[in-house]
Design an enzyme around this catalytic site. Structure first.
Site, mmCIF file in Angstrom:
data_model
loop_
_atom_site.group_PDB
_atom_site.id
_atom_site.type_symbol
_atom_site.label_atom_id
_atom_site.label_comp_id
_atom_site.label_asym_id
_atom_site.label_seq_id
_atom_site.Cartn_x
_atom_site.Cartn_y
_atom_site.Cartn_z
ATOM 1 N N GLY A 1 0.855 -1.183 0.000
ATOM 2 C CA GLY A 1 0.000 0.000 0.000
ATOM 3 C C GLY A 1 0.885 1.225 0.000
ATOM 4 O O GLY A 1 2.099 1.116 -0.154
ATOM 5 N N SER B 1 11.086 -3.035 -5.485
ATOM 6 C CA SER B 1 10.669 -1.652 -5.258
ATOM 7 C C SER B 1 11.863 -0.786 -4.878
ATOM 8 O O SER B 1 12.821 -1.261 -4.249
ATOM 9 C CB SER B 1 9.663 -1.629 -4.107
ATOM 10 O OG SER B 1 9.511 -0.323 -3.622
ATOM 11 N N ALA B 2 11.756 0.504 -5.200
ATOM 12 C CA ALA B 2 12.772 1.468 -4.762
ATOM 13 C C ALA B 2 12.848 1.536 -3.236
ATOM 14 O O ALA B 2 13.830 2.058 -2.693
ATOM 15 C CB ALA B 2 12.440 2.846 -5.322
ATOM 16 N N TYR C 1 8.699 -3.625 4.448
ATOM 17 C CA TYR C 1 8.313 -3.863 3.049
ATOM 18 C C TYR C 1 9.572 -3.880 2.173
ATOM 19 O O TYR C 1 9.742 -4.757 1.315
ATOM 20 C CB TYR C 1 7.349 -2.749 2.623
ATOM 21 C CG TYR C 1 7.032 -2.669 1.151
ATOM 22 C CD1 TYR C 1 6.151 -3.550 0.541
ATOM 23 C CD2 TYR C 1 7.607 -1.654 0.361
ATOM 24 C CE1 TYR C 1 5.862 -3.442 -0.813
ATOM 25 C CE2 TYR C 1 7.313 -1.540 -0.989
ATOM 26 C CZ TYR C 1 6.445 -2.436 -1.567
ATOM 27 O OH TYR C 1 6.160 -2.327 -2.911
ATOM 28 N N ASN D 1 7.314 4.325 -7.609
ATOM 29 C CA ASN D 1 6.011 5.023 -7.586
ATOM 30 C C ASN D 1 5.280 5.026 -8.922
ATOM 31 O O ASN D 1 5.307 6.003 -9.669
ATOM 32 C CB ASN D 1 6.190 6.488 -7.156
ATOM 33 C CG ASN D 1 6.521 6.595 -5.690
ATOM 34 O OD1 ASN D 1 5.880 5.966 -4.854
ATOM 35 N ND2 ASN D 1 7.529 7.380 -5.374
ATOM 36 N N GLN E 1 9.366 16.870 0.956
ATOM 37 C CA GLN E 1 9.968 15.574 0.607
ATOM 38 C C GLN E 1 9.827 15.364 -0.910
ATOM 39 O O GLN E 1 8.823 15.766 -1.493
ATOM 40 C CB GLN E 1 9.334 14.427 1.414
ATOM 41 C CG GLN E 1 7.851 14.173 1.230
ATOM 42 C CD GLN E 1 6.958 15.019 2.120
ATOM 43 O OE1 GLN E 1 7.252 16.162 2.422
ATOM 44 N NE2 GLN E 1 5.815 14.466 2.531
HETATM 45 P P1 NAD Z 1 -1.718 -3.778 -5.885
HETATM 46 O O1 NAD Z 1 -1.900 -3.828 -4.404
HETATM 47 O O2 NAD Z 1 -2.719 -3.043 -6.704
HETATM 48 O O3 NAD Z 1 -1.582 -5.254 -6.463
HETATM 49 C C1 NAD Z 1 -1.061 -6.318 -5.727
HETATM 50 C C2 NAD Z 1 -2.064 -7.438 -5.837
HETATM 51 O O4 NAD Z 1 -1.549 -8.587 -5.136
HETATM 52 C C3 NAD Z 1 -3.423 -7.103 -5.204
HETATM 53 O O5 NAD Z 1 -4.454 -7.201 -6.156
HETATM 54 C C4 NAD Z 1 -3.582 -8.172 -4.120
HETATM 55 O O6 NAD Z 1 -4.911 -8.629 -3.950
HETATM 56 C C5 NAD Z 1 -2.667 -9.263 -4.633
HETATM 57 N N1 NAD Z 1 -2.303 -10.163 -3.550
HETATM 58 C C6 NAD Z 1 -1.850 -9.827 -2.317
HETATM 59 N N2 NAD Z 1 -1.694 -10.931 -1.571
HETATM 60 C C7 NAD Z 1 -2.055 -11.976 -2.345
HETATM 61 C C8 NAD Z 1 -2.127 -13.382 -2.131
HETATM 62 N N3 NAD Z 1 -1.788 -13.921 -0.947
HETATM 63 N N4 NAD Z 1 -2.548 -14.186 -3.137
HETATM 64 C C9 NAD Z 1 -2.926 -13.658 -4.331
HETATM 65 N N5 NAD Z 1 -2.862 -12.335 -4.600
HETATM 66 C C10 NAD Z 1 -2.446 -11.499 -3.617
HETATM 67 O O7 NAD Z 1 -0.246 -3.187 -6.123
HETATM 68 P P2 NAD Z 1 0.455 -2.658 -7.454
HETATM 69 O O8 NAD Z 1 0.630 -1.206 -7.300
HETATM 70 O O9 NAD Z 1 -0.220 -3.202 -8.646
HETATM 71 O O10 NAD Z 1 1.903 -3.325 -7.288
HETATM 72 C C11 NAD Z 1 2.272 -4.528 -7.961
HETATM 73 C C12 NAD Z 1 3.682 -4.918 -7.536
HETATM 74 O O11 NAD Z 1 4.601 -3.848 -7.815
HETATM 75 C C13 NAD Z 1 3.825 -5.224 -6.049
HETATM 76 O O12 NAD Z 1 4.706 -6.307 -5.890
HETATM 77 C C14 NAD Z 1 4.442 -3.970 -5.481
HETATM 78 O O13 NAD Z 1 5.188 -4.244 -4.321
HETATM 79 C C15 NAD Z 1 5.327 -3.521 -6.638
HETATM 80 N N6 NAD Z 1 5.590 -2.081 -6.597
HETATM 81 C C16 NAD Z 1 4.596 -1.210 -6.881
HETATM 82 C C17 NAD Z 1 4.859 0.150 -6.845
HETATM 83 C C18 NAD Z 1 3.787 1.166 -7.162
HETATM 84 O O14 NAD Z 1 4.086 2.348 -7.135
HETATM 85 N N7 NAD Z 1 2.561 0.777 -7.459
HETATM 86 C C19 NAD Z 1 6.138 0.624 -6.508
HETATM 87 C C20 NAD Z 1 7.123 -0.316 -6.210
HETATM 88 C C21 NAD Z 1 6.844 -1.669 -6.278
#
Ligand code: NAD
Length: 329
Positions: A77, A119-120, A150, A179, A219
């Site tokens: 999140g 992630s960053a 995280y 992000n 920030q």
């Molecule tokens: P998101 O929360 O929209 O998507 C992650 C999905 O994983 C969710 O739909 C959630 O229901 C699913 N999930 C969680 N636990 C689960 C489980 N036990 N079984 C099955 N599904 C499960 O997040 P996002 O923004 O789409 O991010 C996707 C990936 O990119 C993540 O790994 C996140 O850490 C990484 N990331 C995202 C950002 C960003 O800015 N959005 C930045 C850095 C890294």
């Protein structure tokens, strides 16, 4: 022959968009997530609603030949979820278990390539204290000191995937996202990130009103529009380079500037109230030297272009919600 892929986290923001990108490239795609994409933004050929912490669910995904796995599922999140400390155990346990299961089973079932979204947030806090000069080059990751659990889990999982690549016959591709934002992303409810939160606050504010920003707003961060993130993922997976590599914008702005851009796009002049709240590191920006040299490409969209598209989508969601509330009365 048609390529086949599994997208883990397909019910989420980036995963939903990625499914559609792979479909547009002609892949057969199986999506998997705990939940369906709440905006219907997922056109997978097959969707498994299941918990990737359960190895039996993971195993069931490989009942046919799979060329590529994209592992984006994570317990994650924005700052309001990651930096309060209240979710630390769940974040570490849930995401690590998903990664342990998926890399192990993808290897066992002979998958050729697996993409992992790091992630960053795994970069050391000590390099991100100065908002004007954050250091996020890929080789600055060690000595490790992420500012959140995280980030520690991401670092552990990067190493897990690389160890599987070294010891077994599977190719790994790792991106460190900075992000990512855009339409069909979480925009309310506590897990939303800064661009969506700021667009929502501006769109919902009455003319002449004000919005709240956590901290002094000085920030710094950079924000990458979803389409460019997908370009980066696909270029990385199709390349010979395994990473880890940053996929992010290098247009660094303060959170106050982000709010100004949202106000410009929304054609509203609002005040900003700075209130206490979780903020993360003081400064962060994507260093794009490595991606340029390895992939001959880096994101280039100006932030305002992506904010305009995201703002329009969030303003529409607010209107929909208001209409639903009226009907319910
Ligand atoms: P998101 O929360 O929209 O998507 C992650 C999905 O994983 C969710 O739909 C959630 O229901 C699913 N999930 C969680 N636990 C689960 C489980 N036990 N079984 C099955 N599904 C499960 O997040 P996002 O923004 O789409 O991010 C996707 C990936 O990119 C993540 O790994 C996140 O850490 C990484 N990331 C995202 C950002 C960003 O800015 N959005 C930045 C850095 C890294």
């Amino acid at each position: 022959m048609q390529k086949t892929a599994i997208v883990c986290g397909a019910g989420g923001f980036i995963g939903g968009h990625l499914v559609n990108r792979l479909k547009s490239e002609g892949y057969w795609v199986r999506g998997v997530d705990l939940k369906y994409n709440e905006y219907g933004n997922n056109h997978a050929d097959d969707f498994v609603q299941g918990d990737l912490r359960d190895p039996r669910v993971c195993e069931s995904l490989f009942d046919r030949h799979i060329d590529e796995v994209y592992q984006l599922a994570a317990d994650m999140g924005g700052a309001g979820y990651i930096f309060t400390g209240e979710h630390d155990a769940d974040v570490m346990h849930n995401s690590a278990t998903i990664n342990l299961n998926m890399v192990h089973l993808a290897t066992r079932f002979g998958v050729k390539k697996i993409f992992y979204s790091s992630s960053a947030c795994m970069y050391p806090e000590y390099n991100q204290m100065d908002p004007d000069n954050p250091k996020c080059a890929e080789d600055s990751a060690y000595p490790a000191a992420p500012d959140s659990e995280y980030g520690w889990e991401k670092l552990f999982s990067e190493r897990l995937y690389l160890a599987y690549q070294r010891n077994y016959n599977i190719q790994v591709r790792i991106a460190r996202f900075h992000n990512i934002f855009g339409p069909a992303g979480t925009w309310t409810g506590g897990k939303e990130k800064a661009p969506a939160a700021v667009c929502r606050k501006v769109a919902a504010a009455p003319a002449g009103g004000s919005i709240e920003i956590w901290g002094d707003g000085k920030q710094t961060r950079s924000f990458l529009y979803i389409d460019e993130c997908l370009d980066g993922i696909r270029k990385l997976v199709d390349s010979d380079f395994c990473g880890p590599v940053n996929i992010g914008s290098d247009e660094m702005v303060t959170i106050n500037q982000l709010a100004e851009i949202a106000m410009k796009v929304g054609k509203k002049q609002l005040g900003i109230n700075h209130i206490p709240g979780p903020q993360g590191v003081r400064g962060r920006n994507s260093d794009n030297e490595l991606i340029k040299s390895k992939l001959g490409w880096a994101p280039s969209w100006p932030l305002e272009k992506g904010i305009a598209l995201t703002y329009a989508w969030i303003a529409e969601q607010i209107k929909l919600q208001e209409r639903e509330a009226e009907v319910a009365q």
